[in-house]
Every structure is written in C-alpha cells, then in structure tokens.
Motif scaffolding. Structure first.
Motif, PDB file in Angstrom:
ATOM      1  N   LYS A  42       0.744  -1.240   0.108  1.00  0.00           N
ATOM      2  CA  LYS A  42       0.091  -0.161   0.108  1.00  0.00           C
ATOM      3  C   LYS A  42       0.717   1.167   0.018  1.00  0.00           C
ATOM      4  O   LYS A  42       0.323   2.262  -0.319  1.00  0.00           O
ATOM      5  N   ASP A  43       2.196   1.162   0.464  1.00  0.00           N
ATOM      6  CA  ASP A  43       2.762   2.422   0.563  1.00  0.00           C
ATOM      7  C   ASP A  43       3.658   2.400  -0.680  1.00  0.00           C
ATOM      8  O   ASP A  43       4.478   3.358  -0.846  1.00  0.00           O
ATOM      9  N   LYS A  73       4.209   3.487  -4.450  1.00  0.00           N
ATOM     10  CA  LYS A  73       3.321   4.454  -5.347  1.00  0.00           C
ATOM     11  C   LYS A  73       3.961   4.074  -7.034  1.00  0.00           C
ATOM     12  O   LYS A  73       5.029   4.180  -7.230  1.00  0.00           O
ATOM     13  N   PHE A  94       1.230   7.920 -10.273  1.00  0.00           N
ATOM     14  CA  PHE A  94       0.338   8.214  -9.147  1.00  0.00           C
ATOM     15  C   PHE A  94      -0.286   9.621  -8.893  1.00  0.00           C
ATOM     16  O   PHE A  94       0.458  10.489  -8.956  1.00  0.00           O
ATOM     17  N   GLU A 147      -3.637   9.979  -6.650  1.00  0.00           N
ATOM     18  CA  GLU A 147      -4.236  10.089  -5.501  1.00  0.00           C
ATOM     19  C   GLU A 147      -4.326   8.559  -4.977  1.00  0.00           C
ATOM     20  O   GLU A 147      -4.537   7.695  -5.987  1.00  0.00           O
ATOM     21  N   GLU A 148      -4.968   8.481  -3.693  1.00  0.00           N
ATOM     22  CA  GLU A 148      -4.943   7.071  -3.270  1.00  0.00           C
ATOM     23  C   GLU A 148      -5.997   6.386  -3.744  1.00  0.00           C
ATOM     24  O   GLU A 148      -6.220   5.224  -4.118  1.00  0.00           O
ATOM     25  N   ALA A 149      -7.256   6.989  -4.124  1.00  0.00           N
ATOM     26  CA  ALA A 149      -8.370   6.500  -4.478  1.00  0.00           C
ATOM     27  C   ALA A 149      -9.200   7.497  -5.500  1.00  0.00           C
ATOM     28  O   ALA A 149      -8.986   8.783  -5.476  1.00  0.00           O
ATOM     29  N   TYR A 166     -10.515  10.911  -8.733  1.00  0.00           N
ATOM     30  CA  TYR A 166      -9.444  11.908  -8.243  1.00  0.00           C
ATOM     31  C   TYR A 166     -10.255  13.275  -8.406  1.00  0.00           C
ATOM     32  O   TYR A 166     -11.083  13.774  -9.081  1.00  0.00           O
ATOM     33  N   LYS A 222      -3.744  -3.591  -8.789  1.00  0.00           N
ATOM     34  CA  LYS A 222      -3.252  -2.130  -8.356  1.00  0.00           C
ATOM     35  C   LYS A 222      -4.201  -1.115  -8.736  1.00  0.00           C
ATOM     36  O   LYS A 222      -4.892  -0.198  -8.120  1.00  0.00           O
ATOM     37  N   GLU A 265      -7.506  -1.500  -6.871  1.00  0.00           N
ATOM     38  CA  GLU A 265      -7.690  -0.876  -5.461  1.00  0.00           C
ATOM     39  C   GLU A 265      -7.686   0.564  -5.234  1.00  0.00           C
ATOM     40  O   GLU A 265      -7.913   1.199  -4.350  1.00  0.00           O
ATOM     41  N   ARG A 266      -7.530   1.281  -6.616  1.00  0.00           N
ATOM     42  CA  ARG A 266      -7.553   2.699  -6.658  1.00  0.00           C
ATOM     43  C   ARG A 266      -9.162   2.741  -7.059  1.00  0.00           C
ATOM     44  O   ARG A 266      -9.597   4.032  -6.839  1.00  0.00           O
ATOM     45  N   TRP A 288     -10.122  -2.575  -0.438  1.00  0.00           N
ATOM     46  CA  TRP A 288      -8.781  -2.399   0.084  1.00  0.00           C
ATOM     47  C   TRP A 288      -7.797  -3.347  -0.429  1.00  0.00           C
ATOM     48  O   TRP A 288      -6.724  -3.209  -0.833  1.00  0.00           O
TER      49      TRP A 288
END
Lengths: 577, 220
Positions: free
Chosen positions: A143-144, A146, A150, A152-154, A157, A258, A261-262, A534
């Motif tokens: 999860k850390d 990128k 990249f 944003e996390e989710a 945007y 990946k 999960e976004r 997640w």
C-alpha cells in the motif's frame, strides 16, 4: 458459521487449542494461525479432514496494523464451502513457510505474492519474480508503493470530479514517462538481468549411455504464432523430447489489482471484462457475486436467469473458440477456426444487442444486470439455442472427433492424472478431463444453478483428446441449461433497487467464485467500508492451470507442447492480469 | 488494367491500343501494387488480437483487401498491427521485431492501449502508447476497435501508401535507416535515448534525500 465449512469450527479449534483462532474481525470468516503452525495444520486439513484442494493463495497488506496477511482458501473436491486459513506476519520481514511441498498448486500463486507484495515463502523451490521482472524496483501491491503515474490514493480523483481539470499526467512526472528510479540511480552502471537464474533452475537428465547428445534450451515465445498471446516457454530438449519446461509470464501484466484497488467498486466491472477477454460475461459474474456477498443483496429473478443465460452462452462461445484454436495448433490452419468463429459471431451479436459491445460487455451490475433483453433479441437467442447451435455442434463433432490425425496426435498425449490434477490445483476442463467431477456450479452452487437439470461431464484419461471431448460435452450441457432458462425465464425487474454509480459496501472480506469456461474463477475482495476495495484479487483459472503445464509436457515431443498448451486453453489477459 | 485511377491521361494512346496499353507513372503502379498486397505480421498482444482474428475470419474477411497472408516472421511482413496493451516487459521484443522488419514497413496502433495506454495507462508496467518507441502510421480508437474500425484503419493506411513517392521513401535513401535502440529492463524500463535525463533527475533526487534525510540514505 460452523456448518457451512463442512466441519464444525470447534473441531479445528479443539484439535489445535490456542493455535487455531477463529477470525473475529467483523465481516471476516475463517481461522487465523501462526506461521509456524501452518504446515502442520495444512497437513491435517489435507490428509485427515479432506480439504485436498488449495484453491487460492494471496496476500493482503494491512498497512494500518503493520501486518501482512496470507489468505488460503481450501476446498474439498467432494464439494462444499471454503475453509479459509489466514496467517499474519510482520510487514518489515514477512516470512511464511511455503505450502508448495504439500500443495504444488501453490507454486505460482506464492511466487505472485512474493513478486507483488514482497512476502517471502520459506522452502519454496523457485521463488523468483513472476509478473514483473528480476530487478524491478519494489513490490507494487504494497500500500505504500506508488506507481510513477500516481495521482491520489483513490478514485474519483479530485482533478476529475466534481470539476474536471484536464492535464497530461506525463507533465507531472520528472521523466515525462511512466517510469521511476531509485534516487542516485545510474543507468549506465546497470547490468541487465539475464535469465541465468531461470536457466539454472531447469532440470536436465544425466545420460550415462554411450549415445551422448547435447541437451538444448529452446525459447518459445513471447512472439510465437502458437503461444496464444505473449507467453513464453523455456524448454530443455533431448533430441525432440522435452526434458523440462518452464513457463514465463508477465508480458501482459496490466496491473489489474493495483488499478482495481484505486477504483471504486463499480469502476472495476469494465476492468474484469479485460481479464479473460474471450468470455467477459463470466468475469462480470464472479466479481458481481463477490461484491453482492459483501453487500448482502440478491438480484431479482429475471436478472438471475439473464445472468445464467449469458454465462452459458459465454461457455459455449469459449469452448467452440478453444476447439478451433486447438485444431490450429494441430496444424489444421484456420479452416476449423472459421467454422468456430462463425458461431462466435452470432453469439457476439446477442451480446452486442444486450450490452452495446461485442467483446467487453460490462453487463452485470451489483444486484442485477445493466439492461433488459428486448423481445427480438430473445427470439434470436431462442433460434440460436434451439436450432442452430446444436446443429453446428453436431457438425463439429462429426468432422473432428473421429479424425485420424486428431486422434493420433491427441490420444495419450499430455496426460495429467486425477491425483496430480488435484494437487496442482487444476480446475475447469483440465481437472474434469482427468476424472475429477468437480464443478463449482454443482459443488458449491451459486446464483440459481441448483434449479437446473444438467450433468457434470467427466472424462478419465486426462489427455488432450479427453479435454477436447469434455469441452464438447460441456457445450451440450450448456445448451441444455439454456433451453431450461428460455422456458422458465420470468418477466420482472432486472435490478434490485435503484441503479447507483457508487455502492456502499460494508467492511469485510468475501470470495466469490464461479465456474468460468476455463475453470474456477474467484474474486477475493476486502472492503474497509470506504468506496474503494482495500484488496482486490483475482484467482485466475488459467494462471493456476499453467502450473501443471510442465508436468504434462515432460517426456513428450516438442511439437506436442504447443497442442498441450492449446488444450489448457489459456488467455493471457487472465494469466498475467 | 481494370483500375481507372491508374491510367493518367495526358498521353495520347491510339484508339486501337487503348484496350491493351496503359500509361501511368512509376509511383502510381508501385504504390498500387504495394497497397493491395500488405502482409501483416501474425502478432497479437491482448484483447484486440481477438478482434483482429475476427477480422481475418469469415464474416469480415480482410483478404478482400489483399492482406490474407499473415506472416509469423517479421522478416516476411511489412505491416505490424500492435493489437493490445504494450507492457514494459514486452516493449524490448516489440522494438526488436520492428527492427527486424525490412522496409517498407508500417505500424498500426490498434485500440486505446496501443495508441496511448488506454484504460491501463496508470498501471506501473504499462507503456503509455507504442509510439513512445516506434513510429506509428495509423491509430485506431476503440477498446477494442470493432472489425469494421480495423478495416477502416487498413483502408486509411492504403490511402497513406498511395501518397508516398519513390523519391522520398526512406528505403531508397542513400543512408540506411538507423535501428531503434532497444529499451532495457532495469529497476524500471530504461530508454537508451534518455539516459542523460534519467541520470540528471536521479542525482538531483539523491541530493535532495541527502539534505532532508540526514544521511539516512547512505546508499552506494
């Protein structure tokens, strides 16, 4: 919770007091064990409790708890629900004993978990990267970690919604490209990774007789007309006989998990189309089931019937396509394929009429399907199912089944025994052609499959010819289901509730699996209550079926390798994801 | 000759010979024959390859346009259809295949992924468009493009071939065309043409880390 596992949960906890603890997190099921006890418990599960089929192995990165979790889904080949075993390790140095010695089918899945999550598996015979390449920087599904683009996390945007600010993501990356390097990296000092590690792992035979021949290593692919896409095999040959073989994949690794999960939950639906791009409807089905299980909703009657109808049409389409390809691989270049594609086009017409797209249907929604089937299309399906497809199937059977060349090249070639097929976690036609009558539709019924009358075809020789025959049988059974669907399909709504673009998914985990045309297709989804999953993992049937490729090919001739691969029926979009 | 467009008037052909003789320019006859016998490479990457197969098959049948000979070897092909997502692991092979194709050679980027990354653009192993490495002649939008769209792409390429001239085509120039440097797989994909930029940025990053990270990043 206890009954659905087939064994009472107290059995396991009594037997291993304090070593097997029921998973108490809300929305979770299964048991948590310590990594040190994993082998012992897996051995008992396999040898005493009958959980002989390790379906899925995957990892989850629980960053907030600083834990890495490995999730195992065990099943009985006699049927029933899953037994989920989890083991948790520290994120900094994740080390888990490998289950490959007990369940050889875990080999590729553990390699994938190492590659993407950085979980090390002790005693794994060949722990190399599988989807990325040796030397790749980092473990992307952490999860850390990128990616270079990249934002944003989710999603959605902030740059796109609610107001759109158009810019090119390339302009934000210092290299103006989809790349990133560790600080201080000097490309000229880099020595490109050769495949030494791979070649060193290949078996060779010791030849003691006086007829000494050299064993050569041959690379087939990734650009090769018979590898069904960008797939590579490294073969050690003694004359024309295959001594060892290693599949190499990842040439089409498109980062489904990946990206998934976004994405929001619904945004993943069109991405599932592109997994196994020959049968997108089945992929939709599996994902919809997994998320519906989490949400606790049920589609209305008509939608269930439509889903089964689409899934069975897809099965027919896939099998006829794969038989055409198999004949291609046997050297009957493209003529049988033309017959197969003719029928495929007619089914694609139906898909286009209901969903708007020929291949990438994106048709299922959580709690139903996207659009209803118009009457004219229904009439078309009826004509296809009742008249044309059975006729064409018989025609194909008549042309191919007793063809001397087909029988000569397929019978007794690429044999996989029932015991090995189970151990190697093979699924779908590969498993059933080896004599194991295991079909998720019957073993662990989902949707409304328990209402229909159909047989699970089994063949017992486990060779290419039996896999071919089994596909013919399955197409007949699909038509049988379709006939019942067409007779019984009710009128009514096709969605439960209002269509939403943002669904609320409660926290928890779920594993939805369907019997896809190529085997057991599973989606493991973990939600933490946010709009994005997640963890989103796909148990791709052909990826795991490839574990048995080497075993089928050893001792065969090099020309048969191509046919054996064709009989597994791989699709690279799903293998590499 | 059946194709009227080939026969440029301006030269007087005696009426008794009009059925047997045609006068045209070398460019026109050369391009006319080339455009009607394109040999695509049998090379599929992903989803789009399935639509490419459909285009070759019974309903759409691109042999109507003279391109039924799909060759698995790049040495015998003059059209590369990049049909699907180009990944970093695959791009060295694609560039190598392109370099192995003899001139004249054309590239069609089929579908959103090959044209610009498509739905997978944000992915960490996806090359955002094959044109980052090899020159593309025709882009076909769609995910995947329908067979009709692919056929339209072919016809567009034919029109492009028609406009070429022997005087300016690269394969009749005095200097042979340079092969494209093959990208290398390192910690990430490395384009040999961009080594200077990579070195410059990564050394800046290292300095920044040294200042802020208090020697924590003492990597050699």
């Amino acid at each position: 919770m206890s009954e659905q596992f087939g064994i009472r949960s107290s059995d396991l906890t009594e037997r291993f007091p304090e070593r097997v603890i029921p998973d108490s997190r809300t929305g979770y099921s299964g048991f948590v064990v310590k990594p040190g006890n994993l082998i012992e418990i897996a051995q008992v599960l396999r040898d005493e409790l009958g959980y002989d089929y390790l379906s899925s192995v995957t990892g989850v990165d629980y960053l907030p708890e600083n834990k890495m979790e490995v999730v195992y889904h065990f099943y009985r080949t006699t049927g029933g629900g899953a037994l989920v075993i989890k083991t948790q390790v520290d994120r900094e140095n994740p080390l888990v004993p490998s289950l490959t010695p007990l369940f050889p089918g875990a080999e590729f899945q553990e390699r994938e978990a190492w590659d993407l999550l950085g979980i090390r598996f002790e005693n794994h015979p060949d722990l190399r990267r599988i989807l990325t390449w040796e030397g790749f920087y980092g473990h992307p599904l952490r999860k850390d970690w990128k990616e270079p683009f990249f934002e944003e996390e989710a999603k959605p945007y902030k740059s796109r919604w609610p107001e759109g600010h158009v810019y090119r993501i390339e302009d934000k990356n210092p290299f103006h490209d989809n790349v990133q390097y560790p600080p201080g990296f000097d490309p000229e000092q880099w020595s490109p990774e050769t495949d030494e590690l791979l070649y060193a792992g290949l078996k060779r035979v010791d030849k003691s007789d006086d007829f000494l021949t050299e064993q050569v290593v041959v690379n087939l692919g990734p650009q090769h007309p018979s590898t069904h896409g960008v797939f590579r095999m490294v073969v050690v040959l003694d004359g024309e006989t295959v001594v060892d073989l290693k599949p190499i994949m990842g040439y089409l690794h498109r980062n489904h998990e990946k990206i998934g999960e976004r994405n929001t939950f619904l945004q993943n639906m069109p991405f599932t189309d592109r997994l196994d791009y020959v049968c997108s409807m089945s992929n939709n089905f599996g994902y919809a089931l997994a998320v519906e299980k989490l949400m606790g909703i049920q589609p209305p009657e008509r939608a269930e019937y439509i889903r089964v109808m689409m899934a069975e049409l897809t099965r027919f389409l896939n099998h006829i396509f794969s038989i055409g390809f198999l004949l291609n691989d046997l050297g009957a270049f493209f003529t049988p394929m033309l017959y197969a594609l003719e029928e495929r086009e007619l089914i694609l017409d139906v898909f286009e009429a209901v969903s708007g797209s020929r291949m990438m249907c994106n048709y299922f929604r959580f709690g139903g399907v996207a659009r209803d089937i118009p009457d004219e299309v229904m009439e078309k399906i009826r004509k296809l199912v009742l008249d044309r497809l059975p006729r064409k199937l018989d025609e194909m059977d008549y042309f191919i089944t007793n063809n001397e060349i087909v029988r000569g090249r397929c019978e007794g070639v690429g044999v996989l025994t029932a015991e090995r097929a189970i151990a190697l976690s093979a699924s779908g036609p590969v498993l059933r052609a080896s004599g194991v009558p295991y079909d998720v539709r019957r073993a662990d019924p989902y949707s409304i499959y328990d209402r229909f009358e159909f047989d699970i075809p089994v063949r017992y020789n486990g060779d290419i010819y039996d896999r071919y025959l089994l596909r013919l049988d399955e197409m007949r059974q699909s038509l049988r289901i379709l006939q019942q669907v067409l007779k019984d399909i009710p009128e009514g709504p096709i969605m439960s509730g209002k269509p939403q673009y943002q669904v609320r998914v409660p926290a928890g985990e779920s594993y939805g699996r369907v019997e896809g045309p190529k085997g057991e297709l599973g989606f493991y989804v973990v939600s933490n209550g946010k709009p994005n999953p997640w963890r989103y993992h796909v148990r791709a049937p052909t990826f795991i079926n490839l574990t048995s490729l080497a075993e089928m090919c050893r001792g065969q001739k090099i020309a048969d390798v191509v046919t054996i691969l064709g009989s597994i029926d791989i699709v690279l979009g799903e293998v590499d994801r | 000759m059946a194709d009227d467009g080939l026969n440029t008037p301006g030269y007087e052909i005696p009426p008794e010979m009009q059925g047997q003789v045609a006068i045209t320019t070398l460019d026109k006859i050369y391009n006319w024959s080339r455009k009607n016998s394109l040999w695509p490479m049998m090379f599929g990457l992903a989803c789009c390859a399935i639509e490419m197969i459909s285009t070759a098959a019974s309903r759409f049948d691109f042999s109507r346009f003279g391109m039924e000979v799909m060759r698995p070897s790049p040495r015998q092909a003059d059209l590369m259809i990049v049909s699907g997502t180009v990944t970093k692991k695959m791009i060295p092979q694609i560039v190598r295949l392109y370099n192995q194709m003899p001139e004249p050679r054309y590239v069609i980027a089929m579908g959103a992924c090959a044209s610009g990354g498509g739905p997978f653009k944000e992915g960490y192993t996806v090359v955002a468009g094959v044109d980052k490495f090899i020159p593309v002649d025709v882009y076909i939008p769609g995910c995947p493009p329908t067979p009709q769209a692919l056929l339209h792409g072919f016809i567009t390429l034919m029109k492009k071939i028609e406009k070429q001239s022997l005087r300016s085509v690269p394969w009749y120039q005095k200097t042979p065309s340079e092969p494209i440097p093959i990208p290398i797989l390192g910690p990430d994909l490395m384009d040999p043409r961009k080594f200077d930029l990579i070195k410059q940025v990564t050394s800046q990053m290292a300095q920044k880390v040294d200042v802020t990270g208090e020697g924590e990043s003492s990597h050699e």
